[in-house]
Design a protein around this motif. Structure first.
Motif, short mmCIF file in Angstrom:
data_model
loop_
_atom_site.label_atom_id
_atom_site.label_comp_id
_atom_site.label_asym_id
_atom_site.label_seq_id
_atom_site.Cartn_x
_atom_site.Cartn_y
_atom_site.Cartn_z
N LEU A 112 42.96 -15.11 32.08
CA LEU A 112 41.62 -15.30 32.63
C LEU A 112 41.10 -14.01 33.24
N MET A 113 41.99 -13.28 33.90
CA MET A 113 41.63 -12.01 34.51
C MET A 113 41.17 -11.01 33.44
N ALA A 114 41.88 -10.99 32.31
CA ALA A 114 41.50 -10.10 31.22
C ALA A 114 40.13 -10.46 30.67
N ALA A 115 39.88 -11.76 30.51
CA ALA A 115 38.59 -12.21 29.99
C ALA A 115 37.46 -11.83 30.94
N LEU A 116 37.68 -12.01 32.24
CA LEU A 116 36.65 -11.65 33.22
C LEU A 116 36.44 -10.14 33.27
N ALA A 117 37.51 -9.36 33.08
CA ALA A 117 37.38 -7.90 33.07
C ALA A 117 36.53 -7.46 31.89
N VAL A 118 36.73 -8.09 30.73
CA VAL A 118 35.90 -7.78 29.56
C VAL A 118 34.44 -8.14 29.83
N LEU A 119 34.24 -9.30 30.48
CA LEU A 119 32.88 -9.73 30.81
C LEU A 119 32.21 -8.73 31.76
N VAL A 120 32.96 -8.26 32.76
CA VAL A 120 32.42 -7.27 33.70
C VAL A 120 32.04 -5.99 32.95
N ALA A 121 32.91 -5.55 32.04
CA ALA A 121 32.62 -4.33 31.28
C ALA A 121 31.39 -4.51 30.39
N PHE A 122 31.28 -5.68 29.75
CA PHE A 122 30.12 -5.95 28.89
C PHE A 122 28.82 -5.96 29.70
N LEU A 123 28.83 -6.66 30.83
CA LEU A 123 27.64 -6.73 31.67
C LEU A 123 27.32 -5.36 32.28
N SER A 124 28.36 -4.61 32.61
CA SER A 124 28.14 -3.26 33.15
C SER A 124 27.50 -2.35 32.12
N ALA A 125 28.00 -2.40 30.87
CA ALA A 125 27.41 -1.60 29.79
C ALA A 125 25.97 -2.03 29.53
N SER A 126 25.71 -3.34 29.60
CA SER A 126 24.35 -3.85 29.41
C SER A 126 23.44 -3.39 30.54
N GLN A 127 23.98 -3.37 31.76
CA GLN A 127 23.23 -2.87 32.90
C GLN A 127 22.85 -1.40 32.69
N ASP A 128 23.78 -0.61 32.14
CA ASP A 128 23.51 0.81 31.89
C ASP A 128 22.34 0.98 30.92
N ILE A 129 22.28 0.11 29.90
CA ILE A 129 21.19 0.17 28.92
C ILE A 129 19.84 0.00 29.63
N VAL A 130 19.76 -1.02 30.48
CA VAL A 130 18.50 -1.32 31.16
C VAL A 130 18.15 -0.23 32.17
N ILE A 131 19.15 0.24 32.92
CA ILE A 131 18.90 1.27 33.93
C ILE A 131 18.38 2.55 33.29
N ASP A 132 19.01 2.97 32.21
CA ASP A 132 18.55 4.19 31.53
C ASP A 132 17.13 4.02 31.00
N ALA A 133 16.84 2.86 30.43
CA ALA A 133 15.50 2.61 29.92
C ALA A 133 14.47 2.58 31.06
N TRP A 134 14.80 1.94 32.17
CA TRP A 134 13.89 1.89 33.33
C TRP A 134 13.65 3.28 33.86
#
Length: 440
Positions: A124-146
């Motif tokens: 479960l910890m591994a799955a949540l870590a992947v989710l954090v990384a995915f959301l973090s990368a997605s956040q980077d996309i939006v932040i750079d665009a903003w």
């Protein structure tokens, strides 16, 4: 009309003052906060998480496997087109809506990761870590665009400096700060604090304005396969087609790829050099955290001032040359041997000049983005810029073994020069801040 004596000097000082004053602009300071939120989650799924797993006795093989959770960062350009085209869950604007939605989910995922027990919930910890990384990368996309869409041309360089500085401060908070909190209050408290700190970026999206960018709307009619094909063409093919309409676009891509190649080659082999010279791990870590952190932030800010004052093209060339000179300090280290002073000087020079060049490069990449495809194009261009670090990583060890440390680092100082010639050829035609006429 004849100029008054001393006018040029006063005007130059004014321009330098204006370049520095750009960092006090409210919108630029907001980018610093977003950079902090961007850098915060990275180590929570990397070194900080590894430290947590190590302290509770998780096997090293399992800890090593956790390094794969960072994969989403390398492939974020694959879903960047969705954030350029699909309406966000919260109807607060294209960038703010996605930013707020992702950050709320990211805060929840970090908090959930902190609630896990590695001894009982490792999958479960591994799955949540992947989710954090995915959301973090997605956040980077939006932040750079903003960032690209919210700042005007004069603010792009200070914004690039602030995004780098904030990112490093976020990494320091999640790294050293996270370990400090875990030691005194436990791992849940550490991760809960990091989740709360993500609210810094959330506040920017909540109270900051939505970039005023006209977005091309779909005029597709019908449904089924034709609608899907049109949507794919607009969201995925469109950014590539738009970029390839630029004159000499392949040369631009080659220049981007090669601009930081020398710095990447040197960076990959810097720690092996230090270890071969008998520096201890604590010595290397101390030099990197103290001298490295402050020199990166300082270099980022100086790079922003230089780019604002001289323009993108001149800054790319000047900072690129200084970046090459910075690699020569590795030659000094290789020849000088085990000297702490040389280590501090080498780490400082590498990070200072590399950060200056990084600010100039980010500003250039930002200027290459078309407003309708900002998220996709910046994600693609930034991935290309970092690709050289991956490509040369495998060759650095072989080269250094064959030719020796000093010749290898001498090579890294010149390998990026062809990219500077390409920048001189295809780089943006700047406008001098003091004359407002095209620079020749």
């Amino acid at each position: 009309m004849k100029e008054l004596p001393g006018t040029n000097g006063v005007h130059a000082r004014t321009n330098w003052r204006n370049a520095v004053a750009a960092y006090t602009d409210r919108r630029v300071l907001q980018v610093l906060a977003l950079g902090f939120s961007s850098g915060l989650p990275l180590l929570l799924t990397y070194s900080t998480l590894s430290a947590w797993l190590s302290t509770v006795g998780v096997r090293r093989a399992a800890i090593g496997t956790f390094a794969l959770v960072g994969t989403p960062y390398a492939f974020k350009f694959l879903w960047a087109p969705l954030m350029d085209r699909i309406p966000p869950p919260l109807p607060l604007g294209r960038r703010r809506g996605w930013g707020i939605s992702i950050q709320i989910l990211l805060m929840g995922a970090v908090l959930g990761l902190g609630l896990c027990n590695p001894k009982r919930n490792l999958p479960l910890m591994a799955a949540l870590a992947v989710l954090v990384a995915f959301l973090s990368a997605s956040q980077d996309i939006v932040i750079d665009a903003w960032r690209v869409e919210s700042l005007n041309k004069e603010q792009q360089a200070p914004g690039a400096a602030m995004i780098q500085s904030g990112y490093r401060i976020g990494m320091l908070a999640a790294g050293a700060g996270g370990l400090f909190l875990a030691a005194y209050a436990g791992w849940f408290a550490a991760y809960a604090t990091m989740a709360a700190l993500l609210g810094v970026g959330l506040l920017v999206f909540l109270f900051g304005p939505e970039p005023k960018v006209v977005v091309e709307t779909s005029d597709a009619t019908g449904s089924g396969w034709h609608a899907i094909r049109h949507a794919f063409s607009t969201a995925v093919i469109g950014p590539f087609r738009d970029f390839m309409n630029r004159p000499l676009w392949p040369v631009i891509l080659i220049a981007i790829f090669g601009y930081k190649m020398g710095e990447a080659m040197a960076g990959v082999m810097s720690t092996p050099l230090y270890i071969s010279l008998k520096f201890s791990l604590p010595e290397i870590a101390t030099a990197s955290k103290i001298f490295g952190f402050f020199s990166i932030v300082t270099g980022s800010l100086i790079g922003g001032v230089v780019t604002t004052r001289f323009g993108i093209r001149r800054a790319l060339i000047l900072c690129g040359i200084l970046q090459s000179v910075g690699n020569l300090f590795f030659v000094l280290q290789a020849v000088g041997g085990h000297r702490i002073g040389y280590l501090a000087l080498c780490v400082t020079a590498e990070n200072l000049t590399g950060a200056m060049a990084g600010t100039a490069l980010i500003t250039w990449l930002s200027s290459l983005c078309t407003p309708a495809f900002t998220a996709t194009q910046f994600a693609l261009l930034s991935s290309l810029a970092s690709l050289s670090r991956t490509v040369v990583a495998s060759s650095g060890g072989v080269l250094s073994e064959k030719i020796g440390w000093a010749p290898f680092f001498l090579l890294t100082s010149v390998v990026g020069l062809p990219a500077l010639l390409l920048v001189l050829w295809v780089g943006p035609r700047d406008f001098r801040n003091d004359q407002r006429t095209p620079a020749l």
